[in-house]
Design an enzyme around this catalytic site. Structure first.
Site, PDB file in Angstrom:
ATOM      1  N   ARG A  37       0.813  -1.215   0.000  1.00  0.00           N
ATOM      2  CA  ARG A  37       0.000   0.000   0.000  1.00  0.00           C
ATOM      3  C   ARG A  37       0.847   1.266   0.000  1.00  0.00           C
ATOM      4  NH1 ARG A  37      -2.784  -3.186   4.016  1.00  0.00           N
ATOM      5  NH2 ARG A  37      -4.712  -4.051   3.155  1.00  0.00           N
ATOM      6  N   ASP A  60      -1.748   2.048  -5.687  1.00  0.00           N
ATOM      7  CA  ASP A  60      -3.007   2.480  -5.084  1.00  0.00           C
ATOM      8  C   ASP A  60      -4.140   1.812  -5.858  1.00  0.00           C
ATOM      9  OD1 ASP A  60      -5.216   3.678  -4.008  1.00  0.00           O
ATOM     10  OD2 ASP A  60      -4.762   5.693  -4.763  1.00  0.00           O
ATOM     11  N   LEU A  61      -4.691   0.745  -5.304  1.00  0.00           N
ATOM     12  CA  LEU A  61      -5.719  -0.019  -6.012  1.00  0.00           C
ATOM     13  C   LEU A  61      -7.092   0.635  -5.952  1.00  0.00           C
ATOM     14  CD1 LEU A  61      -4.712  -3.652  -5.001  1.00  0.00           C
ATOM     15  CD2 LEU A  61      -4.164  -2.417  -7.092  1.00  0.00           C
ATOM     16  N   LYS A  62      -7.189   1.755  -5.232  1.00  0.00           N
ATOM     17  CA  LYS A  62      -8.446   2.498  -5.231  1.00  0.00           C
ATOM     18  C   LYS A  62      -8.521   3.477  -6.399  1.00  0.00           C
ATOM     19  CE  LYS A  62      -9.165   2.180  -0.232  1.00  0.00           C
ATOM     20  NZ  LYS A  62      -9.358   2.925   1.043  1.00  0.00           N
ATOM     21  N   GLY A  83      -6.217 -12.168   1.030  1.00  0.00           N
ATOM     22  CA  GLY A  83      -6.799 -12.586   2.291  1.00  0.00           C
ATOM     23  C   GLY A  83      -7.814 -11.616   2.848  1.00  0.00           C
ATOM     24  N   GLY A 125     -12.853 -12.211  12.644  1.00  0.00           N
ATOM     25  CA  GLY A 125     -12.462 -13.377  13.426  1.00  0.00           C
ATOM     26  C   GLY A 125     -10.960 -13.548  13.400  1.00  0.00           C
ATOM     27  N   HIS A 126     -10.469 -14.410  14.281  1.00  0.00           N
ATOM     28  CA  HIS A 126      -9.051 -14.752  14.313  1.00  0.00           C
ATOM     29  C   HIS A 126      -8.919 -16.247  14.556  1.00  0.00           C
ATOM     30  CE1 HIS A 126      -7.198 -10.828  13.916  1.00  0.00           C
ATOM     31  NE2 HIS A 126      -8.062 -10.334  14.791  1.00  0.00           N
ATOM     32  N   ASP A 127      -7.679 -16.715  14.499  1.00  0.00           N
ATOM     33  CA  ASP A 127      -7.377 -18.135  14.669  1.00  0.00           C
ATOM     34  C   ASP A 127      -8.187 -18.772  15.793  1.00  0.00           C
ATOM     35  OD1 ASP A 127      -5.823 -20.333  16.145  1.00  0.00           O
ATOM     36  OD2 ASP A 127      -4.626 -20.204  14.331  1.00  0.00           O
ATOM     37  N   ASN A 129     -10.993 -18.088  17.062  1.00  0.00           N
ATOM     38  CA  ASN A 129     -12.410 -18.246  16.754  1.00  0.00           C
ATOM     39  C   ASN A 129     -12.661 -19.432  15.830  1.00  0.00           C
ATOM     40  OD1 ASN A 129     -11.954 -14.853  16.531  1.00  0.00           O
ATOM     41  ND2 ASN A 129     -13.260 -15.674  18.138  1.00  0.00           N
ATOM     42  N   ASP A 156      -4.566 -20.422  11.626  1.00  0.00           N
ATOM     43  CA  ASP A 156      -3.924 -19.575  10.613  1.00  0.00           C
ATOM     44  C   ASP A 156      -3.066 -20.379   9.633  1.00  0.00           C
ATOM     45  OD1 ASP A 156      -5.033 -17.259  11.542  1.00  0.00           O
ATOM     46  OD2 ASP A 156      -3.235 -16.513  12.543  1.00  0.00           O
TER      47      ASP A 156
END
Length: 387
Positions: A37, A60-62, A83, A125-127, A129, A156
């Site tokens: 970015r 800048d992908l926007k 991801g 969420g994370h690992d 969860n 993960d």
């Protein structure tokens, strides 16, 4: 030349599972181009080993021009991995449909916790969860105590990274015959569910109680499959499941064969008492003394090492399992190939270090590149760090 030499992988910058997948692809010889970015300093970035072997392009992908440059990259690529939550790439106009319009053979790997659909698909969420929802977290820990968090290895990287890599490679193989790419929907919750296959199999056979912790063969209930504190406050890991391996351990450890034998291994009612006796036995020697006595044998005994100690262990050192890269030790590429070995071609490169070279390789002129920089669409850095 690595096994993936000649393949180009585009990785959208992120954290955790997707960057590790890109690192594995790069180790195996693929040209991995990470879309960053910005070139702003990031303390974590300076020690991020997942960036090894990758190129960095800042776009800048926007912006329309940034998306145009990205799609030119896609047209030249074999794989895209990202991801983000479902819909993010589509909102930018660079989702799988758009990408496969310019490159029908493209394999588009998507890495999420919950998957691209389902009631929780758009939730954070994370690992912890994802492994909670699959029974994995419930199964890890001591009886009567709370579940133990197994770092973020299970969700993960076990349920995420490894399934993404497997899916992408399988899709690349299939495209050789079909001439078509496809989307790989990798959900950590799906991957972890698959990792639990053995527990479910044992349960179906009546050999595992899924409702209990520390009550089964491989969850610390068995006295012959657990960790034990040693005289110096360190730990030894014992994994002598098979009777002939345990017999060797018992003989070398000086255990009473009338107490520690094949019949006792099969009798779960004896496990708690024998575990207490074995715990007292292990307290009589230091970790390293037990290692000298038992490690280089079929007794299935290993010292419990810290991550700092692991590189110095004779086996790891003998296999060169860790390499000095970017000023500190990192795990060497795995798995190992006999004819096309993997390698770390270079260490971490500064964000934007490859923007100029990659875009000019796509046909951008010097003037066009200068214009993109002036608009803030593309950023470059001359600091291409490598070790």
């Amino acid at each position: 030349m690595g096994v993936l030499s000649g393949y180009r992988v585009i990785e959208l910058v992120g954290m955790g599972p997707c960057p590790m997948a890109g690192m594995l692809f790069a180790d195996m010889g693929a040209e991995v181009i990470c879309i960053d970015r910005s070139v702003k300093p990031d303390p974590m970035y300076s020690k991020d080993m997942s960036r090894r072997g990758k190129k960095s392009v800042v776009l800048d992908l926007k912006s329309e021009s940034g998306r145009e440059a990205f799609m030119k990259l896609v047209a030249s690529a074999d794989v895209v991995i990202e991801g983000f939550r479902p819909g993010v790439m589509e909102k930018l106009g660079i989702g799988p449909d758009e990408c496969q319009q310019v490159n029908p053979k493209l394999v588009y790997g998507r890495m999420t916790g919950w998957g691209q659909d389902g009631p929780l698909a758009y939730n954070a969420g994370h690992d912890i969860n994802y492994i909670a929802l699959t029974g994995a977290l419930h199964a890890i820990g001591r009886k009567g105590e709370r579940p133990v968090v197994p770092l973020n290895l299970v969700g993960d990287f076990g349920g995420g990274t490894m399934f993404l890599v497997m899916g992408v490679l399988a899709a690349l193989l299939e495209s050789k015959t079909s001439g078509k790419g496809q989307v790989v929907d990798t959900a950590m919750v799906d991957g972890v569910a698959n990792l639990m296959w053995m527990c479910h199999s044992f349960s179906a056979a009546g050999l595992w109680d899924l409702s209990q912790r520390e009550n089964n063969l491989l969850d610390g209930a068995a006295y012959f499959y657990d960790t034990y504190e040693t005289k110096d406050g360190k730990y030894i890991a014992l994994g002598a499941i098979e009777p002939h391996f345990f017999a060797l351990f018992a003989e070398r450890a000086g255990l009473d064969p009338s107490r520690f034998n094949t019949a006792a291994q099969a009798d779960r009612s004896q496990w708690p008492a024998l575990k207490a006796e074995l715990a007292e036995c292990f307290r009589q020697k230091t970790r390293d003394e037990w290692s000298v006595l038992l490690e280089n044998s079929d007794a299935c005994v290993s010292p419990v090492l810290s991550a700092d100690e692991a590189p110095q262990h004779p086996h790891n050192a003998g296999r060169d399992s860790y390499l000095p890269i970017d000023g500190y030790l990192q795990p060497a590429p795995a798995p190992r190939f006999s004819r096309t070995p993997s390698a770390v071609l270079h260490g971490r490169r500064q964000q934007g270090a490859d923007t100029r070279a990659v875009l000019m390789g796509l046909g951008y002129s010097e003037a066009e590149l200068q214009s993109l920089q002036e608009q803030g669409v593309a950023e470059t850095s001359t600091a291409a760090e490598s070790v």
